[in-house]
Design a protein around this motif. Structure first.
Motif, PDB file in Angstrom:
ATOM      1  N   ARG A 116      11.581  11.886  -6.146  1.00 18.06           N
ATOM      2  CA  ARG A 116      13.015  11.681  -6.426  1.00 18.06           C
ATOM      3  C   ARG A 116      13.745  11.035  -5.258  1.00 18.06           C
ATOM      4  O   ARG A 116      14.690  10.273  -5.464  1.00 18.06           O
ATOM      5  CB  ARG A 116      13.678  13.023  -6.758  1.00 18.06           C
ATOM      6  N   HIS A 117      13.320  11.369  -4.007  1.00 18.85           N
ATOM      7  CA  HIS A 117      14.043  10.876  -2.831  1.00 18.85           C
ATOM      8  C   HIS A 117      13.175  10.085  -1.870  1.00 18.85           C
ATOM      9  O   HIS A 117      13.702   9.434  -0.959  1.00 18.85           O
ATOM     10  CB  HIS A 117      14.674  12.057  -2.079  1.00 18.85           C
ATOM     11  N   ILE A 118      11.870  10.181  -2.045  1.00 15.56           N
ATOM     12  CA  ILE A 118      10.936   9.500  -1.135  1.00 15.56           C
ATOM     13  C   ILE A 118       9.770   8.937  -1.928  1.00 15.56           C
ATOM     14  O   ILE A 118       9.607   9.246  -3.105  1.00 15.56           O
ATOM     15  CB  ILE A 118      10.390  10.461  -0.055  1.00 15.56           C
ATOM     16  N   TYR A 119       8.968   8.132  -1.252  1.00 17.06           N
ATOM     17  CA  TYR A 119       7.695   7.710  -1.814  1.00 17.06           C
ATOM     18  C   TYR A 119       6.665   7.662  -0.691  1.00 17.06           C
ATOM     19  O   TYR A 119       7.011   7.598   0.498  1.00 17.06           O
ATOM     20  CB  TYR A 119       7.802   6.371  -2.564  1.00 17.06           C
ATOM     21  N   LEU A 120       5.409   7.745  -1.065  1.00 16.86           N
ATOM     22  CA  LEU A 120       4.298   7.655  -0.121  1.00 16.86           C
ATOM     23  C   LEU A 120       3.606   6.325  -0.365  1.00 16.86           C
ATOM     24  O   LEU A 120       3.415   5.914  -1.512  1.00 16.86           O
ATOM     25  CB  LEU A 120       3.304   8.798  -0.349  1.00 16.86           C
ATOM     26  N   ARG A 121       3.213   5.657   0.716  1.00 18.93           N
ATOM     27  CA  ARG A 121       2.512   4.391   0.581  1.00 18.93           C
ATOM     28  C   ARG A 121       1.458   4.262   1.673  1.00 18.93           C
ATOM     29  O   ARG A 121       1.503   4.949   2.695  1.00 18.93           O
ATOM     30  CB  ARG A 121       3.477   3.214   0.627  1.00 18.93           C
ATOM     31  N   ALA A 122       0.530   3.354   1.448  1.00 21.79           N
ATOM     32  CA  ALA A 122      -0.488   3.058   2.446  1.00 21.79           C
ATOM     33  C   ALA A 122       0.172   2.473   3.694  1.00 21.79           C
ATOM     34  O   ALA A 122       1.256   1.887   3.621  1.00 21.79           O
ATOM     35  CB  ALA A 122      -1.506   2.071   1.870  1.00 21.79           C
ATOM     36  N   LEU A 123      -0.494   2.644   4.816  1.00 23.67           N
ATOM     37  CA  LEU A 123       0.017   2.073   6.063  1.00 23.67           C
ATOM     38  C   LEU A 123      -0.074   0.554   6.017  1.00 23.67           C
ATOM     39  O   LEU A 123      -0.999  -0.013   5.435  1.00 23.67           O
ATOM     40  CB  LEU A 123      -0.779   2.600   7.251  1.00 23.67           C
ATOM     41  N   GLU A 124       0.886  -0.089   6.657  1.00 23.16           N
ATOM     42  CA  GLU A 124       0.976  -1.547   6.724  1.00 23.16           C
ATOM     43  C   GLU A 124       0.958  -1.989   8.185  1.00 23.16           C
ATOM     44  O   GLU A 124       1.335  -1.198   9.069  1.00 23.16           O
ATOM     45  CB  GLU A 124       2.295  -2.020   6.091  1.00 23.16           C
ATOM     46  N   PRO A 125       0.570  -3.242   8.458  1.00 19.54           N
ATOM     47  CA  PRO A 125       0.626  -3.734   9.839  1.00 19.54           C
ATOM     48  C   PRO A 125       2.019  -3.617  10.460  1.00 19.54           C
ATOM     49  O   PRO A 125       2.150  -3.419  11.660  1.00 19.54           O
ATOM     50  CB  PRO A 125       0.203  -5.207   9.709  1.00 19.54           C
ATOM     51  N   THR A 126       3.048  -3.678   9.630  1.00 21.29           N
ATOM     52  CA  THR A 126       4.422  -3.571  10.135  1.00 21.29           C
ATOM     53  C   THR A 126       4.766  -2.159  10.608  1.00 21.29           C
ATOM     54  O   THR A 126       5.826  -1.950  11.204  1.00 21.29           O
ATOM     55  CB  THR A 126       5.428  -3.994   9.046  1.00 21.29           C
ATOM     56  N   ASP A 127       3.885  -1.190  10.381  1.00 22.29           N
ATOM     57  CA  ASP A 127       4.111   0.191  10.818  1.00 22.29           C
ATOM     58  C   ASP A 127       3.699   0.414  12.276  1.00 22.29           C
ATOM     59  O   ASP A 127       3.796   1.530  12.774  1.00 22.29           O
ATOM     60  CB  ASP A 127       3.340   1.175   9.930  1.00 22.29           C
ATOM     61  N   LEU A 128       3.238  -0.633  12.947  1.00 19.15           N
ATOM     62  CA  LEU A 128       2.715  -0.481  14.308  1.00 19.15           C
ATOM     63  C   LEU A 128       3.721   0.178  15.250  1.00 19.15           C
ATOM     64  O   LEU A 128       3.379   1.134  15.949  1.00 19.15           O
ATOM     65  CB  LEU A 128       2.273  -1.834  14.878  1.00 19.15           C
ATOM     66  N   GLU A 129       4.940  -0.302  15.290  1.00 21.52           N
ATOM     67  CA  GLU A 129       5.930   0.238  16.226  1.00 21.52           C
ATOM     68  C   GLU A 129       6.238   1.708  15.911  1.00 21.52           C
ATOM     69  O   GLU A 129       6.332   2.541  16.803  1.00 21.52           O
ATOM     70  CB  GLU A 129       7.208  -0.599  16.207  1.00 21.52           C
ATOM     71  N   PHE A 130       6.385   2.032  14.623  1.00 18.67           N
ATOM     72  CA  PHE A 130       6.625   3.420  14.226  1.00 18.67           C
ATOM     73  C   PHE A 130       5.459   4.306  14.652  1.00 18.67           C
ATOM     74  O   PHE A 130       5.654   5.375  15.238  1.00 18.67           O
ATOM     75  CB  PHE A 130       6.825   3.515  12.705  1.00 18.67           C
ATOM     76  N   LEU A 131       4.250   3.862  14.377  1.00 21.22           N
ATOM     77  CA  LEU A 131       3.056   4.620  14.724  1.00 21.22           C
ATOM     78  C   LEU A 131       2.950   4.797  16.238  1.00 21.22           C
ATOM     79  O   LEU A 131       2.622   5.879  16.727  1.00 21.22           O
ATOM     80  CB  LEU A 131       1.822   3.901  14.173  1.00 21.22           C
ATOM     81  N   TYR A 132       3.269   3.740  16.980  1.00 17.71           N
ATOM     82  CA  TYR A 132       3.231   3.785  18.442  1.00 17.71           C
ATOM     83  C   TYR A 132       4.202   4.835  18.980  1.00 17.71           C
ATOM     84  O   TYR A 132       3.846   5.650  19.836  1.00 17.71           O
ATOM     85  CB  TYR A 132       3.559   2.402  19.010  1.00 17.71           C
ATOM     86  N   GLN A 133       5.403   4.850  18.465  1.00 19.28           N
ATOM     87  CA  GLN A 133       6.404   5.828  18.912  1.00 19.28           C
ATOM     88  C   GLN A 133       6.001   7.247  18.537  1.00 19.28           C
ATOM     89  O   GLN A 133       6.105   8.169  19.351  1.00 19.28           O
ATOM     90  CB  GLN A 133       7.780   5.488  18.336  1.00 19.28           C
TER      91      GLN A 133
END
Length: 174
Positions: free
Chosen positions: A7-24
């Motif tokens: 209803r408020h979120i979704y789950l998705r596979a990791l993307e190359p654009t997630d690098l900065e988020f993952l790094y932090q």
């Protein structure tokens, strides 16, 4: 993988654009106790991880998904780990970034989506979670979602010169 939408979120596979988020996230020492990390990760290592994140859960025995708002903001990560298809079980791990996103139902909705996916799509019989005995929010969350406390691992985690207990939870799909 299809988007697992709530209803408020979704789950998705990791993307190359997630690098900065993952790094932090991976380099935040405040969550190292939960992740079992003791040293920082380089962007190079995390980039390599993201390049292989598409690999099948049956191959790598893990599935990591991004928890996203409906506005496409990454709010956290949720994992199935120690995936054991023979015995039809896996562990669940979750981290929601920043206090601003916590206690707003994000974790509960993400875990509920993952439970449904694990039981319906992966045909698992049970899920387990390891929660620090002092993590009141997570203890409450897993109990609320129907996980049963089945054990206490005494002095399991050593942090800041102190041993802490860890609670083992299970949810069995009957």
């Amino acid at each position: 993988m299809q988007r697992l939408k709530g209803r408020h979120i979704y789950l998705r596979a990791l993307e190359p654009t997630d690098l900065e988020f993952l790094y932090q996230l991976e380099n935040d020492p405040t969550i190292w106790e939960v992740s079992g990390t003791i040293t920082p990760y380089s962007k190079h290592v995390l980039r390599q991880y993201l390049e292989n994140a598409h690999r099948d859960i049956y191959d790598v025995k893990q599935l990591r998904l991004a928890i996203c708002s409906l506005k496409d903001e990454v709010l956290g990560l949720i994992d199935l780990f120690d995936f054991d298809p023979q015995n039809r079980r896996a562990g669940v791990g979750i981290v929601v970034k920043e206090t601003a996103n916590r206690n707003k139902g994000v974790g509960g909705e993400a875990i509920s989506l993952l439970i449904d996916y694990a039981f319906a799509t992966l045909d698992l019989r049970q899920l387990f979670a390891n929660v620090g005995a002092d993590n009141e929010v997570s203890l409450h969350l897993f109990k609320k979602l129907g996980f049963s406390q089945v054990g206490v691992k005494k002095d399991w985690i050593f942090e800041n010169g102190v041993y802490k207990d860890e609670i083992l939870f299970q949810k069995i799909n009957s």
